[in-house]
Enzyme design. Structure first.
Site, mmCIF file in Angstrom:
data_model
loop_
_atom_site.group_PDB
_atom_site.id
_atom_site.type_symbol
_atom_site.label_atom_id
_atom_site.label_comp_id
_atom_site.label_asym_id
_atom_site.label_seq_id
_atom_site.Cartn_x
_atom_site.Cartn_y
_atom_site.Cartn_z
ATOM 1 N NE ARG A 80 -3.782 2.199 2.369
ATOM 2 C CZ ARG A 80 -4.274 2.808 3.432
ATOM 3 N NH1 ARG A 80 -3.877 2.455 4.643
ATOM 4 N NH2 ARG A 80 -5.143 3.778 3.295
ATOM 5 C CG HIS A 84 -1.220 5.468 -0.486
ATOM 6 N ND1 HIS A 84 -2.022 6.234 0.326
ATOM 7 C CD2 HIS A 84 -1.976 4.409 -0.866
ATOM 8 C CE1 HIS A 84 -3.215 5.654 0.445
ATOM 9 N NE2 HIS A 84 -3.202 4.542 -0.271
ATOM 10 C CG ASN A 112 -0.796 9.094 2.440
ATOM 11 O OD1 ASN A 112 -1.364 8.231 1.778
ATOM 12 N ND2 ASN A 112 -0.015 10.008 1.892
ATOM 13 C CG HIS A 212 -7.862 -4.012 -2.669
ATOM 14 N ND1 HIS A 212 -8.922 -3.145 -2.823
ATOM 15 C CD2 HIS A 212 -6.816 -3.233 -2.290
ATOM 16 C CE1 HIS A 212 -8.537 -1.910 -2.564
ATOM 17 N NE2 HIS A 212 -7.256 -1.945 -2.230
#
Length: 518
Positions: A80, A84, A112, A212
């Site tokens: 993740r 980001h 975040n 995911h």
């Protein structure tokens, strides 16, 4: 980069560690770039570090393989973090930079706030090892990209070649995050527009969403689907009733615990496979953006194809990761740097050093008790209530130190001589009540407490039990009571004085059994 101390490491005074870290921080400000060449930078390449650091893949793997087993959350958290990072300033590790006065960095942006500290710790550990073997050569951005690939493969996913040669970015602004990060309630049109702006296609969107297949999400990102979807005051009809019932049990509409998390993939949450797409067909997507991939006619055929063929998913995902890993990369001194230490990691290392001790908060009490579920499980009369905090680096010598110091602390008056601070709990024949308290190692990440430096429960429980046993052997069995590890306890006490002392195991206790002060 500072290495967290261990039971076999050399110890230094805290003042030395602090000064050393500050000197390092000053050096980063004056000399960001380690490569002084003015030649045109080479393009990204799988073999970019073949001569400068040929062992880079093995170095990263040695850390990721260990963390995958010891700290399972490190995998999805690092994946993740990579997403980001790449979607904001490009894949340049700018998400690792710490905020400065007057300038809030990416990592502290609202979008975040849930990034797990374990991801930052992963890069910290790898960077430390790499700098020791190949100083000034490999960027944090390259390390992040390689670590992500490793975690994906360790979880059962594809092993793909990672192109290297990224430089670390210097710019990190929270204001640039909101418009560049996919949101849980984004529409398909919004997602496609965002991905297209990064050079990614509809096929890339569907493939990358397959990340995911592992990882977790906080309730706040999908709770509206459970109770008030699009203002209808009804749940999202695109959720399987069984999943809806289970999610409601974990995530109440109001007053729920904001730290509760749920796996994205409810069938195989720890395996990197193609079950994610089958879940979408079965109306078991967790986020609205997940389920939308199956509901939208533009992406539905791709979801169906990947649900049938794991190898096809692996191929599509690997290709999409290669494309995403090339977004906005920095190359050369003009545009980037190769940090020896990320600014965030420097801060984490400093916190780690300052907290790397076993901790006890000792209170002289007239009485104290522990209550669990309305039942008193332990109680003492006059004596000491001791809250015990266990750091992840603690060893037996730390427990020995705390035990000896607590039992020998002269916190009681001498009834014969009248001296105030003269006798310890054993001389008074009083009781000792021990209570495990991991929050003694809490630090604030923004306004949210974080307890990652505390020893994990699975190892802290036997360690704490050994602490209780040490107290009982050093004093006497019936005088030492304790609460219930891991339970929600109500601690009642009458502080006598009031007198409260904080005691940390001495740095030297990591290596030696120092004598108790007379």
């Amino acid at each position: 980069m500072s290495v967290p101390p261990s039971s076999s490491s050399t110890t230094y005074p805290r003042s030395f560690l602090l000064v050393a870290l500050l000197i390092l921080g000053s050096a980063f400000k004056t000399s960001h770039c380690l490569n002084k060449t003015t030649r045109r930078p080479r393009p990204l390449s799988v073999h970019y570090h073949a001569k400068s650091c040929p062992q880079i893949e093995q170095l990263v793997s040695s850390v990721t393989s260990q963390l995958f087993h010891e700290v399972p959350i490190s995998g999805p958290a690092t994946i993740r973090l990579f997403f980001h990072d790449c979607f904001v300033e490009g894949c340049d590790a700018s998400i690792l930079i710490t905020s400065k006065p007057g300038s809030i960095a990416e990592k502290d942006a609202h979008d975040n706030k849930d990034l797990a500290v374990e991801a930052f710790d992963t890069i910290n550990k790898v960077k430390t090892l790499v700098e020791n073997q190949c100083p000034g050569v490999v960027s944090c951005a390259d390390i992040l990209a390689i670590a992500v690939r490793d975690f994906i493969h360790l979880a059962g996913g594809p092993y793909y070649q990672v192109k290297k040669g990224r430089w670390d970015g210097r710019i990190s602004l929270a204001s640039r995050v909101g418009t560049n990060i996919p949101r849980a309630n984004s529409t398909m049109d919004e997602l496609l527009k965002l991905f297209n702006s990064k050079g990614l296609t509809l096929e890339d969107l569907v493939a990358l969403s397959g990340a995911h297949t592992i990882g977790f999400s906080h309730c706040e990102h999908f709770v509206s689907r459970l109770y008030n979807y699009h203002g209808t005051k009804q749940p999202d009809p695109a959720i399987d009733p069984r999943l809806l019932k289970a999610l409601k049990m974990s995530c109440p509409q109001y007053g729920g615990n904001t730290d509760i998390i749920t796996p994205f993939d409810v069938t195989t949450p720890f395996s990197f496979d193609h079950a994610y797409y089958g879940n979408l067909e079965a109306k078991m997507g967790l986020l609205a953006t997940d389920q939308a991939l199956y509901l939208d006619p533009r992406t539905k055929p791709l979801v169906q194809a990947l649900a049938k063929d794991k190898q096809k998913f692996f191929q599509a995902f690997s290709a999409a990761m290669d494309k995403m890993g090339s977004i906005g990369v920095k190359r050369g001194r003009k545009h980037g740097e190769k940090r020896k230490v990320s600014y965030t990691l420097l801060l984490l290392a400093l916190i780690w050093c300052l907290l790397a001790e076993m901790r006890a908060v000792v209170q002289r009490v007239a009485s104290a008790s522990v209550e669990v579920e309305g039942r008193v499980v332990s109680q003492i009369g006059p004596g000491l209530l001791v809250l015990i905090g266990i750091h992840e680096s603690d060893v037996d010598s730390d427990a020995d130190y705390i035990c000896r110091k607590v039992l020998n602390m002269r916190l009681f008056p001498n009834g014969t001589t009248g001296k105030t601070w003269d006798q310890n709990v054993m001389q008074k024949n009083y009781g000792v009540l021990l209570v495990s308290q991991f929050t003694l190692y809490g630090i604030l990440k923004g306004n949210k407490p974080d307890f990652h430096v505390a020893m994990p429960p699975e190892t802290a429980k036997p360690f704490y039990e050994s602490v209780v046993e040490k107290f009982r052997k050093a004093y006497k069995l019936d005088a030492v009571k304790d609460g219930i590890f891991g339970a929600k306890m109500k601690v009642n006490l009458v502080n006598d004085g009031p007198i409260t002392m904080q005691l940390d195991s001495a740095p030297s206790s990591k290596n030696s059994n120092d004598a108790v002060d007379s």
